[in-house]
Design a protein around this motif. Sequence first.
Motif, short mmCIF file in Angstrom:
data_model
loop_
_atom_site.label_atom_id
_atom_site.label_comp_id
_atom_site.label_asym_id
_atom_site.label_seq_id
_atom_site.Cartn_x
_atom_site.Cartn_y
_atom_site.Cartn_z
N ALA A 272 -104.71 18.90 65.14
CA ALA A 272 -103.89 19.94 65.78
C ALA A 272 -103.21 19.41 67.04
CB ALA A 272 -104.75 21.16 66.10
N LEU A 273 -103.94 18.67 67.86
CA LEU A 273 -103.36 18.12 69.08
C LEU A 273 -102.30 17.06 68.77
CD1 LEU A 273 -106.47 17.79 71.41
CD2 LEU A 273 -104.57 19.43 71.59
N MET A 274 -102.55 16.24 67.76
CA MET A 274 -101.58 15.21 67.41
C MET A 274 -100.25 15.82 66.97
SD MET A 274 -101.72 12.11 64.64
CE MET A 274 -101.16 13.00 63.21
N TYR A 275 -100.30 16.77 66.07
CA TYR A 275 -99.05 17.36 65.59
C TYR A 275 -98.41 18.28 66.62
CZ TYR A 275 -99.30 15.08 61.18
OH TYR A 275 -99.31 14.11 60.21
N GLY A 276 -99.21 18.91 67.46
CA GLY A 276 -98.65 19.69 68.55
C GLY A 276 -97.94 18.81 69.56
N ALA A 277 -98.59 17.69 69.93
CA ALA A 277 -97.97 16.76 70.86
C ALA A 277 -96.72 16.11 70.26
CB ALA A 277 -98.97 15.68 71.27
N LEU A 278 -96.77 15.84 68.97
CA LEU A 278 -95.61 15.27 68.29
C LEU A 278 -94.42 16.24 68.34
CD1 LEU A 278 -94.41 13.01 66.54
CD2 LEU A 278 -95.30 14.23 64.55
N ALA A 279 -94.68 17.51 68.11
CA ALA A 279 -93.60 18.51 68.16
C ALA A 279 -93.01 18.63 69.55
CB ALA A 279 -94.12 19.86 67.68
N VAL A 280 -93.87 18.64 70.56
CA VAL A 280 -93.39 18.75 71.94
C VAL A 280 -92.60 17.50 72.33
CG1 VAL A 280 -94.14 18.84 74.35
CG2 VAL A 280 -95.18 20.36 72.66
N ALA A 281 -93.13 16.32 71.99
CA ALA A 281 -92.44 15.08 72.34
C ALA A 281 -91.09 14.97 71.63
CB ALA A 281 -93.32 13.88 71.99
N CYS A 282 -91.03 15.40 70.39
CA CYS A 282 -89.76 15.33 69.66
C CYS A 282 -88.75 16.34 70.20
CB CYS A 282 -89.99 15.57 68.17
SG CYS A 282 -90.73 14.15 67.35
N MET B 16 -88.71 17.38 73.52
CA MET B 16 -88.39 17.02 74.90
C MET B 16 -87.64 15.69 75.02
SD MET B 16 -89.52 19.62 76.43
CE MET B 16 -89.88 19.44 78.14
N ALA B 17 -88.09 14.67 74.30
CA ALA B 17 -87.49 13.34 74.44
C ALA B 17 -87.51 12.62 73.10
CB ALA B 17 -88.26 12.53 75.48
N GLU C 273 -82.76 5.32 64.61
CA GLU C 273 -82.56 3.92 64.26
C GLU C 273 -83.73 3.03 64.68
OE1 GLU C 273 -80.03 5.57 66.20
OE2 GLU C 273 -79.20 6.24 64.30
N GLN C 274 -84.56 3.51 65.60
CA GLN C 274 -85.71 2.73 66.06
C GLN C 274 -86.79 2.64 64.99
OE1 GLN C 274 -86.46 4.92 69.81
NE2 GLN C 274 -86.44 2.89 70.74
N GLY C 275 -86.74 3.52 64.03
CA GLY C 275 -87.76 3.52 62.98
C GLY C 275 -89.11 3.96 63.54
N PRO C 276 -90.18 3.40 63.03
CA PRO C 276 -91.51 3.83 63.48
C PRO C 276 -91.96 3.20 64.80
CG PRO C 276 -91.72 2.24 61.72
CD PRO C 276 -90.25 2.52 61.88
N PHE C 277 -91.19 2.27 65.34
CA PHE C 277 -91.61 1.57 66.56
C PHE C 277 -91.09 2.26 67.81
CE2 PHE C 277 -91.24 -1.47 63.05
CZ PHE C 277 -92.59 -1.74 62.90
N THR C 278 -91.70 3.41 68.15
CA THR C 278 -91.31 4.20 69.30
C THR C 278 -92.52 4.47 70.18
OG1 THR C 278 -91.74 6.30 68.19
CG2 THR C 278 -89.53 5.36 67.91
N TRP C 279 -92.26 4.95 71.38
CA TRP C 279 -93.35 5.25 72.30
C TRP C 279 -94.22 6.39 71.77
CZ3 TRP C 279 -93.98 10.00 74.58
CH2 TRP C 279 -92.89 10.88 74.50
N ILE C 280 -93.64 7.31 71.01
CA ILE C 280 -94.42 8.42 70.45
C ILE C 280 -95.43 7.88 69.44
CG2 ILE C 280 -94.30 10.50 69.04
CD1 ILE C 280 -91.56 11.08 70.26
#
Length: 116
Positions: free
Chosen positions: A22-32, A34-35, A40-47
């Motif tokens: 729940a925290l992982m997908y919640g944080a993923l939604a917020v990060a996506c 907000m920033a 084009e970066q593919g999977p190699f991102t700070w998130i």
Amino acid sequence: MLSPYHPLQLALGLTVWIIWFALMYGALAVACKMAPPLAEQGPFTWINVALLFSTLSVTGLLLFWANACWRASRAGIGQTSPSRMFIARLGAGINLMGAISTLSLGLMALLLPPCL
């Protein structure tokens, strides 16, 4: 640390897994929201790096608990009641199942871009 023979071991691994999920997908939604990183970066991102770090941390904790329960069940052979042995062995299996579930979902961060 919680005793390997405590009945909470029967729910601990999957409880930690669902909280992480729940925290992982919640944080993923917020990060996506907000920033969001560029697609084009593919999977190699700070998130994905943050998600992978949390995945490895939670997996390590669950594997540690599984190992502790399994060792307690092996050390208690002939010295403790069958119900305590059952709790320790089942706790080891549940913690291991939580670790495998966490790792299998978290490794998707290596394959997919975070904000599809």
